[in-house]
Design a protein around this motif. Structure first.
Motif, PDB file in Angstrom:
ATOM      1  N   LYS A   1       0.780  -1.027  -0.165  1.00 46.12           N
ATOM      2  CA  LYS A   1      -0.077  -0.030  -0.128  1.00 46.12           C
ATOM      3  C   LYS A   1       0.821   1.260   0.179  1.00 46.12           C
ATOM      4  CE  LYS A   1      -4.067   2.049   2.421  1.00 46.12           C
ATOM      5  NZ  LYS A   1      -3.692   3.069   2.916  1.00 46.12           N
ATOM      6  N   LYS A   2       1.829   1.178   0.897  1.00 45.25           N
ATOM      7  CA  LYS A   2       2.785   2.110   0.966  1.00 45.25           C
ATOM      8  C   LYS A   2       3.625   2.645  -0.476  1.00 45.25           C
ATOM      9  CE  LYS A   2       5.787   4.693   3.617  1.00 45.25           C
ATOM     10  NZ  LYS A   2       7.151   4.749   3.982  1.00 45.25           N
ATOM     11  N   THR A   3       3.706   1.383  -1.315  1.00 42.71           N
ATOM     12  CA  THR A   3       4.423   1.637  -2.576  1.00 42.71           C
ATOM     13  C   THR A   3       3.457   2.378  -3.566  1.00 42.71           C
ATOM     14  OG1 THR A   3       5.050  -0.916  -2.103  1.00 42.71           O
ATOM     15  CG2 THR A   3       5.230   0.126  -4.399  1.00 42.71           C
ATOM     16  N   LEU A   4       2.281   2.278  -3.172  1.00 41.60           N
ATOM     17  CA  LEU A   4       1.321   3.114  -4.258  1.00 41.60           C
ATOM     18  C   LEU A   4       1.586   4.443  -3.690  1.00 41.60           C
ATOM     19  CD1 LEU A   4      -0.177   0.387  -4.777  1.00 41.60           C
ATOM     20  CD2 LEU A   4      -2.493   1.883  -4.458  1.00 41.60           C
ATOM     21  N   ASP A   5       1.651   4.929  -2.336  1.00 45.07           N
ATOM     22  CA  ASP A   5       1.943   6.290  -1.902  1.00 45.07           C
ATOM     23  C   ASP A   5       3.232   6.842  -2.434  1.00 45.07           C
ATOM     24  OD1 ASP A   5      -0.553   5.900  -0.890  1.00 45.07           O
ATOM     25  OD2 ASP A   5       0.245   5.457   1.203  1.00 45.07           O
ATOM     26  N   VAL A   6       4.249   6.021  -2.392  1.00 41.19           N
ATOM     27  CA  VAL A   6       5.590   6.454  -2.505  1.00 41.19           C
ATOM     28  C   VAL A   6       5.717   6.881  -4.182  1.00 41.19           C
ATOM     29  CG1 VAL A   6       7.964   5.927  -2.761  1.00 41.19           C
ATOM     30  CG2 VAL A   6       6.896   5.396  -0.558  1.00 41.19           C
ATOM     31  N   THR A   7       4.797   5.936  -5.034  1.00 41.25           N
ATOM     32  CA  THR A   7       4.996   5.996  -6.424  1.00 41.25           C
ATOM     33  C   THR A   7       3.996   7.447  -6.802  1.00 41.25           C
ATOM     34  OG1 THR A   7       5.041   3.797  -6.698  1.00 41.25           O
ATOM     35  CG2 THR A   7       4.386   4.927  -8.684  1.00 41.25           C
ATOM     36  N   PHE A   8       2.928   7.293  -6.281  1.00 40.71           N
ATOM     37  CA  PHE A   8       2.185   8.574  -6.734  1.00 40.71           C
ATOM     38  C   PHE A   8       2.549   9.911  -5.955  1.00 40.71           C
ATOM     39  CE2 PHE A   8      -0.656   5.010  -8.555  1.00 40.71           C
ATOM     40  CZ  PHE A   8      -0.432   5.408  -9.898  1.00 40.71           C
ATOM     41  N   ALA A   9       3.408   9.846  -5.031  1.00 41.23           N
ATOM     42  CA  ALA A   9       3.673  11.154  -4.601  1.00 41.23           C
ATOM     43  C   ALA A   9       4.597  12.020  -5.862  1.00 41.23           C
ATOM     44  CB  ALA A   9       4.856  10.747  -3.483  1.00 41.23           C
ATOM     45  N   GLN A  10       5.074  11.033  -6.757  1.00 44.19           N
ATOM     46  CA  GLN A  10       5.798  11.535  -8.065  1.00 44.19           C
ATOM     47  C   GLN A  10       4.763  12.153  -9.031  1.00 44.19           C
ATOM     48  OE1 GLN A  10       9.112  12.134  -8.292  1.00 44.19           O
ATOM     49  NE2 GLN A  10       9.608  10.959  -6.137  1.00 44.19           N
ATOM     50  N   LYS A  11       3.475  12.582  -8.571  1.00 42.71           N
ATOM     51  CA  LYS A  11       2.424  12.796  -9.412  1.00 42.71           C
ATOM     52  C   LYS A  11       3.045  13.815 -10.714  1.00 42.71           C
ATOM     53  CE  LYS A  11      -1.023  13.700  -6.892  1.00 42.71           C
ATOM     54  NZ  LYS A  11      -0.826  12.983  -5.760  1.00 42.71           N
ATOM     55  N   GLU A  12       3.699  14.862 -10.380  1.00 35.43           N
ATOM     56  CA  GLU A  12       4.252  15.769 -11.508  1.00 35.43           C
ATOM     57  C   GLU A  12       4.938  15.252 -12.513  1.00 35.43           C
ATOM     58  OE1 GLU A  12       4.649  18.780  -8.103  1.00 35.43           O
ATOM     59  OE2 GLU A  12       2.192  18.036  -8.576  1.00 35.43           O
ATOM     60  N   GLY A  13       5.808  14.372 -11.906  1.00 30.22           N
ATOM     61  CA  GLY A  13       6.839  13.998 -12.750  1.00 30.22           C
ATOM     62  C   GLY A  13       6.246  12.731 -13.745  1.00 30.22           C
ATOM     63  N   ILE A  14       5.199  12.105 -13.231  1.00 31.13           N
ATOM     64  CA  ILE A  14       4.676  11.043 -13.882  1.00 31.13           C
ATOM     65  C   ILE A  14       3.761  11.812 -14.900  1.00 31.13           C
ATOM     66  CG2 ILE A  14       2.853   9.157 -13.726  1.00 31.13           C
ATOM     67  CD1 ILE A  14       3.908   8.516 -11.130  1.00 31.13           C
ATOM     68  N   SER A  15       2.941  12.909 -14.687  1.00 31.88           N
ATOM     69  CA  SER A  15       2.217  13.523 -15.675  1.00 31.88           C
ATOM     70  C   SER A  15       2.848  14.195 -17.057  1.00 31.88           C
ATOM     71  CB  SER A  15       1.579  14.683 -15.059  1.00 31.88           C
ATOM     72  OG  SER A  15       0.857  14.407 -14.002  1.00 31.88           O
ATOM     73  N   ALA A  16       4.154  14.632 -16.409  1.00 35.61           N
ATOM     74  CA  ALA A  16       4.997  14.898 -17.570  1.00 35.61           C
ATOM     75  C   ALA A  16       5.527  14.008 -18.497  1.00 35.61           C
ATOM     76  CB  ALA A  16       6.418  15.636 -16.747  1.00 35.61           C
TER      77      ALA A  16
END
Ligand code: S6P
Length: 595
Positions: free
Chosen positions: A292-307
């Motif tokens: 579950k934490k993996t999801l949080d850590v990954t999507f904490a990078q929302k901006e980078g992923i959007s780019a």
């Protein structure tokens, strides 16, 4: 107010009135209703919210969830079965099997845990089966999914001479005939086989259509297994994880949840066998929470992923490519994500491609190199792809700081000579400065570098499993989002679905009904006309079975969009073709007809 509205959308699908005729795995997700008109940023948020549904707690009696008591207890029981085999592996095997993404994950997970055994000087006990053989690891082979006999024969072959088999059949939708053929074999020979079914619908929602040549359906087998769970002669692991972001696209949450559940089971069994750590409820729950934490850590990078998503979308929009250059098992996830774009979005083989350092040696699949149509090594990329790239093609480097980062830097320099559209995603452990200098070099070469930092891992293998899941989530988000931006999705339906097996044939008919409002018989008729490219159906066509229809559909493009245009406008097939040629963006063509 806004929060409670959002919460009710999060749970809307759980209501018995919500799309009641569909199993959870085929329902449309209320969270992504408008994904087709969303910005890159919004797409990432929507996909994150969908993924978060995996870990929502049980809200009532309707559905068991990933963290439900019964699910955790079953994971413990199955882990104990694996532990038993690990302690006495002679003449025993644990088989993981599935079709499409489920088979690819069976491969990935067996590779990881066999490697772990090798490192401990133990013999391998895990085998994988994927419908269609190893080619299906890298390409779309949807037809073998319909063949229960093939499933059964391939299982028999893997288990030849074995006295004890733990068989784990994966079918996210509780629907694949290939897998149910294998489960039925297990039920016929309980002295050898113990079957485990992994999927994401309750058993009463398992597929109940008759299967040619069989006396059982998926549902009847699942129900037989349910009876046997009481005596632990069979196991069912089937929590609901909510509808997929793109309806029916079980490569996303279905795949992620499969990876989580099976890794939790096998990790617990390994810890019990090799480090004397007993299998406990708390331990299993703790491992699940780490994911579950993996999801949080990954999507904490929302901006980078959007780019990244936006850049990949731009490449696809102008008919250019997306290339993943990966290292180790993260590269395998790149190969898997790329191969899935073909059946999911009707993408071309060249649109999204993955490459792995060391090629087939690193992939380590049963059948070895799969021939010139499946070139996957970095060298292949350098010779066959790089010379044709320009700034409109996006290249993504995927690695961790435990890989050879100087190799990554070397490849980055080569790529940079052809395209400036170079990006990196890498995982590192907090405080680890080992590859800092090379990383600086890579950062300078890349347009964007997404650094995902993890706190010190509990164990080496857990860290690696988290990096893998994180990579899967990220790549699924980028490739799905990029195809949404390309106009491949209507609302949250993949309208240009390939009609290459019976599940997809039924989904296509349903989609036509939903979008045209016409009765089922008329929709199926329109579908058949476009599959056979005729304006009038012959007796030959109408008397053929679904297998013949789906075989014919294999060589067709835009089957569902054409059928829809015909249904909505009453035009001929040729007129519909002209219409779609004028408006190649399927979403816009459909909207023009609907308005
Ligand atoms: C889904 C993917 C498909 C499925 C395959 C097996 O996104 O494209 O290839 O994995 O159809 O489905 P299931 O429900 O048996 O796991």
């Amino acid at each position: 107010m806004a929060e409670s509205a959002c919460l009710s959308t999060m749970h809307e699908w759980e209501s018995p009135d919500y799309e009641p005729s569909l199993p959870v795995s085929e329902k449309s997700n209320p969270l992504t209703r408008d994904i087709d008109r969303a910005s890159a940023n919004c797409i990432v948020r929507m996909l994150q919210a969908c993924d978060a549904q995996m870990f929502q707690e049980e809200t009532g009696a309707t559905y068991q969830r990933l963290l439900s008591k019964q699910v955790v207890e079953t994971l413990m029981e199955v882990a104990k079965k694996v532990e038993h085999i690990l302690k006495d592996p002679q003449d025993s095997v644990v088989v993981l099997s599935g079709c499409g993404t489920s088979g690819r994950l069976a491969f990935l997970i067996t590779s990881t845990f066999n490697r772990a055994l090798r490192e401990l000087n133990q013999s391998s006990i895990y085998s994988y089966i994927i419908a269609g053989g190893d080619r299906a690891l890298l390409s779309s082979q949807e037809a073998p999914e319909d063949d229960p006999k093939q499933g059964m024969l391939s299982l028999k072959k893997v288990c030849e001479g074995k006295k004890q088999v733990l068989f784990i059949g994966i079918s996210c939708g509780l629907s694949a005939p290939f897998v149910v053929g294998q489960l039925d074999l297990c039920l016929q020979h309980p002295e050898v086989y113990t079957p485990v079914l992994v999927g994401f619908n309750p058993t009463h929602q398992a597929r109940d259509e008759s299967i040619p040549g069989c006396t059982f359906t998926f549902r009847s087998v699942a129900q037989r297994m349910q009876e046997l769970t009481k005596s632990q002669k069979a196991f069912l692991i089937n929590p609901a994880v909510g509808p997929e972001a793109i309806s029916g696209s079980s490569r996303m949450k279905g795949g992620s949840a499969t990876k989580i559940l099976l890794e939790v089971i096998l990790s617990a069994a390994h810890a019990a066998t090799f480090t004397n750590t007993p299998i406990t409820y708390k331990g299993i729950l703790q491992h699940m929470r780490a994911y579950k934490k993996t999801l949080d850590v990954t999507f904490a990078q929302k901006e980078g992923i959007s780019a990244l998503l936006e850049a990949a979308g731009k490449s696809l929009q102008c008919g250019r490519r997306v290339c993943y250059l990966g290292w180790g098992s993260l590269a395998t996830l790149g190969l898997i994500d790329a191969s899935e774009c073909i059946p999911t979005f009707g993408a071309d083989y060249e649109d999204v491609r993955g490459f792995i350092n060391g090629g087939y040696r690193e992939l380590n699949n049963y059948e070895g190199p799969l021939g010139p149509d499946f070139c996957i090594a970095h060298e292949d990329f350098l010779h066959l792809v790089l010379p044709f790239l320009n700034d409109q093609d996006i290249v993504l480097l995927i690695y961790t700081h435990s890989d050879d980062v100087s190799e990554v830097a070397k490849l980055a320099r080569r790529v940079r000579e052809k395209t400036s559209n170079l990006h990196a995603v890498y995982h590192r452990v907090d405080g680890d400065t080992a590859a800092a200098v090379q990383q600086e070099d890579i950062n300078k070469l890349c347009l964007s570098s997404l650094k995902i930092t993890w706190s010190s891992p509990a164990s080496g293998i857990l860290a690696h499993l988290q990096w893998e899941l994180s990579t899967k989530l990220l790549l699924n988000t980028v490739s799905t989002g990029a195809h949404v931006l390309k106009g491949k999705i209507y609302q949250n339906y993949m309208i240009d679905v390939q009609v290459t097996n019976s599940k997809l044939y039924c989904r296509a008919t349903r989609l036509l009904q939903k979008l045209s409002g016409c009765p089922e018989s008329q929709c199926e008729e329109a579908l058949l006309k476009t599959i056979y490219r005729v304006d009038k159906l012959t007796a030959d066509i109408t008397s053929s079975d679904i297998a013949t229809h789906t075989r014919t559909a294999r060589n067709r493009t835009k089957v569902v969009p054409l059928a829809l245009v015909c249904l909505l406008t009453g035009c001929s097939l040729m007129e519909a073709e002209t219409h779609l040629e004028q408006q190649p963006i399927v979403r816009e063509a459909v909207e023009a007809c609907l308005s």
